[in-house]
Design an enzyme around this catalytic site. Sequence first.
Site, PDB file in Angstrom:
ATOM      1  NE  ARG A  57      -2.042   1.724   3.405  1.00  0.00           N
ATOM      2  CZ  ARG A  57      -1.947   1.150   4.601  1.00  0.00           C
ATOM      3  NH1 ARG A  57      -2.671   0.091   4.893  1.00  0.00           N
ATOM      4  NH2 ARG A  57      -1.127   1.637   5.516  1.00  0.00           N
ATOM      5  CE1 TYR A 110     -13.848  11.703 -17.400  1.00  0.00           C
ATOM      6  CE2 TYR A 110     -13.541  11.806 -15.033  1.00  0.00           C
ATOM      7  CZ  TYR A 110     -13.902  11.105 -16.156  1.00  0.00           C
ATOM      8  OH  TYR A 110     -14.325   9.817 -16.050  1.00  0.00           O
ATOM      9  CG  ASP A 183      -6.628  16.157 -16.204  1.00  0.00           C
ATOM     10  OD1 ASP A 183      -5.940  15.453 -16.965  1.00  0.00           O
ATOM     11  OD2 ASP A 183      -7.717  15.781 -15.731  1.00  0.00           O
ATOM     12  CE  LYS A 208     -10.142   8.290 -19.321  1.00  0.00           C
ATOM     13  NZ  LYS A 208     -10.356   9.576 -18.704  1.00  0.00           N
TER      14      LYS A 208
HETATM   15  C1  LIG Z   1     -10.902  10.035 -17.510  1.00  0.00           C
HETATM   16  C2  LIG Z   1     -10.369  11.301 -17.041  1.00  0.00           C
HETATM   17  C3  LIG Z   1     -10.130  11.531 -15.680  1.00  0.00           C
HETATM   18  C4  LIG Z   1     -10.462  10.510 -14.615  1.00  0.00           C
HETATM   19  O1  LIG Z   1      -9.704   9.364 -14.750  1.00  0.00           O
HETATM   20  P1  LIG Z   1     -10.207   7.878 -14.336  1.00  0.00           P
HETATM   21  O2  LIG Z   1      -8.996   7.054 -14.607  1.00  0.00           O
HETATM   22  O3  LIG Z   1     -11.388   7.543 -15.195  1.00  0.00           O
HETATM   23  O4  LIG Z   1     -10.560   7.944 -12.884  1.00  0.00           O
HETATM   24  C5  LIG Z   1      -9.579  12.752 -15.323  1.00  0.00           C
HETATM   25  N1  LIG Z   1      -9.309  13.694 -16.239  1.00  0.00           N
HETATM   26  C6  LIG Z   1      -9.538  13.507 -17.547  1.00  0.00           C
HETATM   27  C7  LIG Z   1      -9.221  14.584 -18.513  1.00  0.00           C
HETATM   28  C8  LIG Z   1     -10.077  12.312 -17.996  1.00  0.00           C
HETATM   29  O5  LIG Z   1     -10.320  12.144 -19.300  1.00  0.00           O
END
Ligand SMILES: *Cc1c(COP(=O)(O)O)cnc(C)c1O
Length: 397
Positions: A57, A110, A183, A208
């Site tokens: 962890r 998001y 992000d 992604k």
């Molecule tokens: C999908 C996404 C997230 C969240 O990520 P998860 O892995 O689905 O929790 C955050 N920011 C962006 C731009 C995303 O496309």
Amino acid sequence: MGTAVAQLSEVQSFNTLALHAGAVADPTTGALLTPIYQTTTYRQEAVGKDKGFTYSRSANPTVSALERRLAALEGAEYCTCYATGLAATTALCLALLRAGDTVVVSQAVYGGTVRLFNQVLAPFGVTAEFVDTSDEQALREAVTAKPIRFVFIESPANPTLQLTDIELAAKIAHEAGALLVVDNTLLTPALQCPLELHADVVLHSTTKFIEGHNATVGGALITSDAELHERFSFTRNATGAIQSPFPAWLTLQGVKTVGLRMAQHSDNALRIARFLEAHPRVTKLLYPGLDSFPQFELARKQQTAGGALIAFEVDGGVEAGIRLMNNVRLCALAENLGSAETLITHPASMTHADVPAAQRQAAGITDGLVRLSVGLEDPLDIIRDLTQALAQTKGAA
Ligand SMILES: *Cc1c(COP(=O)(O)O)cnc(C)c1O
């Protein structure tokens, strides 16, 4: 454990780092790939004497290898990986925010980020001000109205692709004593490097493009600030948000080709954007790689290519958009973006359904907006599929 990285310290090329940075050959067998260390605990040599790992962890060797690679790709010192992208955002907030704090967040982000701030963190006394961060004046006003802990931006924003000038946002945030968090999920460090533009923290949903094959969920927080990194590691351990070894290992494989994939995604998306822009059924199209894009100059300044995402509207509004999405065959109607396969999404009813309608409107997420995450198929096949699906939208009210 640090030797593989040290040997590569002279290597500057992104694609080389994507293959080698942080890898540890197995010392007993010579296996080239970093093994999946599927273990909970670690034998200690003596009381107080361990090899850097005590419990998975807190840290795990496979996850650490991924962290070294992602840090190298973003040009950073440190990285912590999480079970999902939203677990990374949660750790960021729990590490940096206290009751009474305010943060400024891009209006178009998001949907899960909006839900986290509005429905989970707000009851703990954290206020998120959603602001059009592409508007310099609006951003300046928001950070000077009251003390702000951090500014959180997404550029391009999901799903409208609106850009925020990262360098300018960093300057404005820092002048106000706030941190800038970017992000960078939609472009990856292959196409955009926020830390070079003076951001303090980069966040990824590795789910992604980083992993890129629709096989995992994961997240990362990347920084060169030792104190911030220390807080992220502490929070991750204290809340139990760490990535597991197997998805970390899959991500180590996927990320090897992120530079090649992002270049191909961008080439394919540019061709498809040109096709859609010229199509009589398409009334509006946004793609940062086209000179028709309202912020094309800014895209050229801070991105090296347009990326995979295209946003567009079809003549006939919501009904036409739904018909298009229900008639595609090769493109998959699915939540998610950033995979090798082309995905088509209706943000208003899918990814952004939990964003309040008024905020959706303000952010430009109209009910007829279609988001296409262009994959790695031959672009002519995608164009063929869109052509037949667009033909089905004729006569929609
Ligand atoms: C999908 C996404 C997230 C969240 O990520 P998860 O892995 O689905 O929790 C955050 N920011 C962006 C731009 C995303 O496309």
